[in-house]
Each structure stands twice: as C-alpha cells, then as structure tokens.
Write an enzyme that holds these catalytic residues in place. Structure first.
Site, PDB file in Angstrom:
ATOM      1  N   CYS A 112      13.866 -28.268  15.422  1.00 54.65           N
ATOM      2  CA  CYS A 112      14.209 -27.301  14.356  1.00 54.65           C
ATOM      3  C   CYS A 112      15.709 -27.267  14.045  1.00 54.65           C
ATOM      4  O   CYS A 112      16.125 -26.652  13.072  1.00 54.65           O
ATOM      5  CB  CYS A 112      13.719 -25.907  14.732  1.00 54.65           C
ATOM      6  N   HIS A 263      17.717 -20.291  11.101  1.00 51.66           N
ATOM      7  CA  HIS A 263      16.429 -20.986  11.210  1.00 51.66           C
ATOM      8  C   HIS A 263      15.305 -19.954  11.120  1.00 51.66           C
ATOM      9  O   HIS A 263      15.328 -18.932  11.813  1.00 51.66           O
ATOM     10  CB  HIS A 263      16.377 -21.748  12.529  1.00 51.66           C
ATOM     11  N   ASN A 293       7.458 -20.985   9.848  1.00 58.03           N
ATOM     12  CA  ASN A 293       8.507 -21.802  10.470  1.00 58.03           C
ATOM     13  C   ASN A 293       8.233 -23.265  10.095  1.00 58.03           C
ATOM     14  O   ASN A 293       7.248 -23.851  10.542  1.00 58.03           O
ATOM     15  CB  ASN A 293       8.428 -21.586  11.985  1.00 58.03           C
TER      16      ASN A 293
HETATM   17  O1  UT7 Z   1      11.297 -23.058  15.845  1.00 60.61           O
HETATM   18  C1  UT7 Z   1      11.723 -23.420  17.110  1.00 60.61           C
HETATM   19  C2  UT7 Z   1      11.931 -22.257  17.974  1.00 60.61           C
HETATM   20  N1  UT7 Z   1      10.753 -21.403  18.046  1.00 60.61           N
HETATM   21  C3  UT7 Z   1      10.927 -20.106  18.082  1.00 60.61           C
HETATM   22  O2  UT7 Z   1      12.034 -19.628  17.967  1.00 60.61           O
HETATM   23  C4  UT7 Z   1       9.727 -19.217  18.361  1.00 60.61           C
HETATM   24  C5  UT7 Z   1      10.085 -18.221  19.430  1.00 60.61           C
HETATM   25  N2  UT7 Z   1       8.986 -17.378  19.921  1.00 60.61           N
HETATM   26  C6  UT7 Z   1       8.318 -16.494  19.144  1.00 60.61           C
HETATM   27  O3  UT7 Z   1       8.519 -16.408  17.944  1.00 60.61           O
HETATM   28  C7  UT7 Z   1       7.350 -15.538  19.824  1.00 60.61           C
HETATM   29  O4  UT7 Z   1       7.490 -15.671  21.216  1.00 60.61           O
HETATM   30  C8  UT7 Z   1       5.864 -15.774  19.444  1.00 60.61           C
HETATM   31  C9  UT7 Z   1       5.628 -15.344  17.999  1.00 60.61           C
HETATM   32  C10 UT7 Z   1       5.462 -17.234  19.628  1.00 60.61           C
HETATM   33  C11 UT7 Z   1       4.958 -14.917  20.314  1.00 60.61           C
HETATM   34  O5  UT7 Z   1       5.319 -13.567  20.169  1.00 60.61           O
HETATM   35  P1  UT7 Z   1       5.579 -12.658  21.450  1.00 60.61           P
HETATM   36  O6  UT7 Z   1       5.834 -11.308  20.955  1.00 60.61           O
HETATM   37  O7  UT7 Z   1       6.654 -13.319  22.262  1.00 60.61           O
HETATM   38  O8  UT7 Z   1       4.212 -12.699  22.170  1.00 60.61           O
HETATM   39  P2  UT7 Z   1       3.865 -13.253  23.633  1.00 60.61           P
HETATM   40  O9  UT7 Z   1       3.977 -14.732  23.688  1.00 60.61           O
HETATM   41  O10 UT7 Z   1       4.610 -12.452  24.654  1.00 60.61           O
HETATM   42  O11 UT7 Z   1       2.373 -12.849  23.731  1.00 60.61           O
HETATM   43  C12 UT7 Z   1       1.973 -11.474  23.801  1.00 60.61           C
HETATM   44  C13 UT7 Z   1       0.480 -11.431  23.595  1.00 60.61           C
HETATM   45  C14 UT7 Z   1      -0.275 -12.455  24.440  1.00 60.61           C
HETATM   46  O12 UT7 Z   1      -1.489 -11.887  24.853  1.00 60.61           O
HETATM   47  P3  UT7 Z   1      -1.651 -11.342  26.355  1.00 60.61           P
HETATM   48  O13 UT7 Z   1      -1.415 -12.527  27.238  1.00 60.61           O
HETATM   49  O14 UT7 Z   1      -0.609 -10.276  26.504  1.00 60.61           O
HETATM   50  O15 UT7 Z   1      -3.050 -10.834  26.364  1.00 60.61           O
HETATM   51  C15 UT7 Z   1      -0.571 -13.560  23.468  1.00 60.61           C
HETATM   52  O16 UT7 Z   1      -1.717 -14.309  23.808  1.00 60.61           O
HETATM   53  O17 UT7 Z   1       0.198 -11.769  22.224  1.00 60.61           O
HETATM   54  C16 UT7 Z   1      -0.811 -12.775  22.206  1.00 60.61           C
HETATM   55  N3  UT7 Z   1      -0.680 -13.557  20.977  1.00 60.61           N
HETATM   56  C17 UT7 Z   1      -1.361 -13.230  19.884  1.00 60.61           C
HETATM   57  N4  UT7 Z   1      -2.182 -12.224  19.595  1.00 60.61           N
HETATM   58  C18 UT7 Z   1      -2.700 -12.189  18.353  1.00 60.61           C
HETATM   59  C19 UT7 Z   1       0.051 -14.677  20.764  1.00 60.61           C
HETATM   60  N5  UT7 Z   1      -0.140 -15.097  19.520  1.00 60.61           N
HETATM   61  C20 UT7 Z   1      -1.028 -14.227  18.946  1.00 60.61           C
HETATM   62  C21 UT7 Z   1      -1.604 -14.134  17.666  1.00 60.61           C
HETATM   63  N6  UT7 Z   1      -2.435 -13.111  17.434  1.00 60.61           N
HETATM   64  N7  UT7 Z   1      -1.350 -15.023  16.695  1.00 60.61           N
END
Ligand code: UT7
Length: 342
Positions: A112, A263, A293
C-alpha cells in the site's frame, strides 16, 4: 535551476461493478453497521474475473497522460501487489498498450506504500537525467487475492488504479515533489502476507531428485492475510512519524497543511493519525467510503478525487502518507500545481 520531479498530470480508473456492504451481508457473517462503524467503508469497486491489474493501470495511465498534455513520457513505473504475472513485470505491457514505444518500464512492490515508492523512483529517474517525464501508476486488483470467506479483508479491500505524470522542473515550482520520506521494517513482514506462490513456498517443489523442498505443514495458502490489529497500531504510529518528518523537512507547521491525504485503509486509522499530528479532521481527504482500501491505487485515487471534487487549489500545501505490507511506510509534501482536467 534546482532540478526536481514536478507533478503535471493525474488520472484514475475504477472498474464499474460495485459491491456494497449489503451485498457482503448476503454472503458473509457481517453487517453494514459493523463495516461502516469499524472502517468507514460503504462500498468498493470490484474488477471482473477477466480484468487484470494491467487493464486498470492502462485506463488510469491514459487519463493521467491526457491530463499532462501531449509530450511523451520516457519511463513507466507500476506500483502493484497484484501484477498480471509473477514474471514479467506488468509495466512493460502497460507501456506498450499505451503506445509509449520502447520506454523504460518496471514494477515496484511496496504494497500500500507502493505509489509513494513509485514517486520516489520517478524523482530519482528525473534527478539522474535518465528520464524527463515519468508515468507512475498505482494499480491493484486485490479482489483476486482475497479469501472469499475472510470477512475482515473482504470488507476492506477494493480494486482500482490511479496515475500521475512527473516532469523535470524546478524544486521551487508548485507541484515539485518532496521532501519525500520512505522507510521499512521487515521484522513485521508476516503481518501482511500472501504466504504461498513465491520462492519461499512455491506451488510445486523442484522436480530434481535432490530437491529438499518440503511443502508447508500448513498446506498452501494463496490468499492475502493481515493481522488487522497489529497493522492498525503500526499504521497509526508510522504515518504520524513520517508525516511529521516530511512536513518538518518542508518547513511546514502541521497547521499549515491545507489537505492531508493518507492511505485510505480505515477511517479510524486516518482520524487517529490526523488527531495525533494534529491536522483538523475536515482537512483529511476521505475517499474510502466509496472505494474501500485500493492498496497501491489508494493515494492517487484519493488525490484525483480531491482534485475533481474541487478540494485542491493551486498553491495548497498537500501532505501524503501511506503504510503497507513489508512493513513499509512514508510521506511526501508538495505544493499543489495547476493541473489539466480530463
Ligand atoms: O492497507 C494496508 C494496511 N492495512 C490496514 O491499515 C488495515 C488495518 N486494520 C484494520 O483496519 C482493522 O484492524 C480491521 C478493519 C481489519 C478489523 O477491525 P478491528 O476493529 O481491528 O477488529 P478486530 O480484528 O479486532 O476484530 C474484532 C471482531 C472479531 O471478532 P471476535 O474474534 O471478537 O469474535 C472479528 O472476527 O470483529 C470481527 N470482524 C468482523 N465482524 C463483522 C472482523 N471483520 C468483521 C466484519 N464483520 N467484516
């Protein structure tokens, strides 16, 4: 004259098909509410199965060339994580399809952050008189490497391409690139990774009887994987740090920044970076709500959107920053030039 690379053309392209959060709800265990509140994304564009990254790159490149006027370019740099093939690079075929003849053409891979690395490469080609005009394209078709069952990546990524033309000019001109800051930390290379299909874990083992290549006990994994939480933390810290460095080297106080283009990974990341700098949130350009993204395409797509929607005036102080796999990150300051519209 203090020779520098000067931005003189911009263009972008999104494939027509749109996938909304409601479309994802029908396929995955997710909700529109979750995706919008956790990422700021409402929809993304997704390329057709028979569309390759080069197809997106050619469309964006043609628009950038048109906006730059009629002079030919003598190098093409394509920043991508999703090349048409692992060999050869995508840029030569893009250059040929754009009718650019036998110009220098190669890819850069910085996920990215690729577009910023591409800009720095163009600046180097111009500084060394290797080129007078360079087309830099950020293009990615992430939909082709996402696990269809992975809700955390499917919700974020979209496809697209954006492009810029840089010409040799003077460092004091509006549009002159820089200061540019680039960095990496390979100790975090596993945080964003497509594990299989490269030389570390090829699809097939060598056919020689002496081969010691052993398939991974985990089995092959062709998909893009991301440790979202760790990437989130790193992205905020590194984009703040590199933005401060680039602004400082430009002699700008953060309150001087007219438009901050980060980004487009996650609205929460962009706001956290803006708040820490601090740059007022309204000066942060937000494009990801409509496109998600788009990896290497994210910065030029967001810049083109800002330009087309009238958010940029000649002379504005613009700060770009990106973070991606590698890990890689960087930032670039520039004063906005007068640009031709397509
Ligand atoms: O482009 C290159 C760099 N990339 C980035 O900068 C992306 C950076 N990361 C992020 O944007 C975020 O970490 C995400 C959007 C990927 C995830 O958001 P988060 O608030 O960090 O969620 P998390 O990974 O801590 O997950 C929390 C919960 C999990 O469920 P459990 O394990 O707590 O039951 C995930 O499975 O949210 C769940 N989850 C979802 N739930 C509904 C993850 N994706 C989804 C979804 N819908 N689409």
């Amino acid at each position: 004259m203090n020779r520098a690379a000067v931005l003189c053309g911009l263009g972008s392209w999104l494939p027509p098909a749109v996938v909304t959060n409601q479309d994802l709800e029908a396929e995955l265990d997710t909700t529109d509410e979750w995706v919008r509140s956790r990422t700021g994304i409402s929809r993304r564009h997704v390329a057709a199965r028979d569309t390759a990254t080069s197809d997106l790159a050619v469309e964006a490149g043609a628009r950038a060339l048109k906006s730059a006027g009629s002079d030919p370019v003598d190098a093409v740099v394509v920043a991508t994580t999703t090349p048409d093939h692992s060999c050869p690079a995508t840029a030569p075929s893009v250059a040929a399809r754009l009718g650019l003849g036998t110009v220098a053409a190669f890819d850069v891979a910085a996920v990215c952050t690729g577009f910023l690395y591409g800009l720095a490469t163009a600046a180097g080609l111009i500084a060394t008189h290797t080129a007078e005009r360079v087309l830099v394209i950020g293009a990615d078709k992430f939909s082709g490497i996402l696990d269809p069952h992975d809700r955390s990546t499917r919700a974020i990524f979209g496809d697209g391409a954006g492009a810029a033309v840089l010409r040799a000019g003077d460092a004091a001109e509006a549009g002159a690139l820089g200061p540019l800051v680039l960095a990496s930390d390979g100790t975090g290379s596993d945080l964003i990774c497509v594990r299989s299909g490269g030389s570390r874990e090829p699809w097939h083992t060598s056919t020689t009887p002496e081969s010691k290549a052993v398939p991974s006990p985990l089995g092959p994994d062709p998909y893009f994987r991301m440790n979202g939480k760790a990437v989130f933390r790193n992205a905020v810290e590194r984009m703040v740090e590199s933005s401060r460095t680039a602004a400082g080297r430009a002699g700008w106080a953060v309150e001087d920044i007219d438009l901050f283009v980060a980004h487009q990974a996650n609205l929460r990341i962009m706001h956290a970076v803006a708040d820490r700098l601090p740059v007022p949130r309204p000066r942060c350009h937000v494009h990801l709500d409509r496109v998600g993204n788009t990896a290497a395409a994210s910065l030029p797509l967001a810049l083109d959107d800002a330009a087309v929607s009238g958010r940029l005036a000649a002379g504005d102080r613009v700060l770009l920053t990106a973070f991606g796999g590698g890990l890689t990150w960087g930032a670039c300051a520039l004063r906005w030039p007068e640009l031709g519209t397509v």
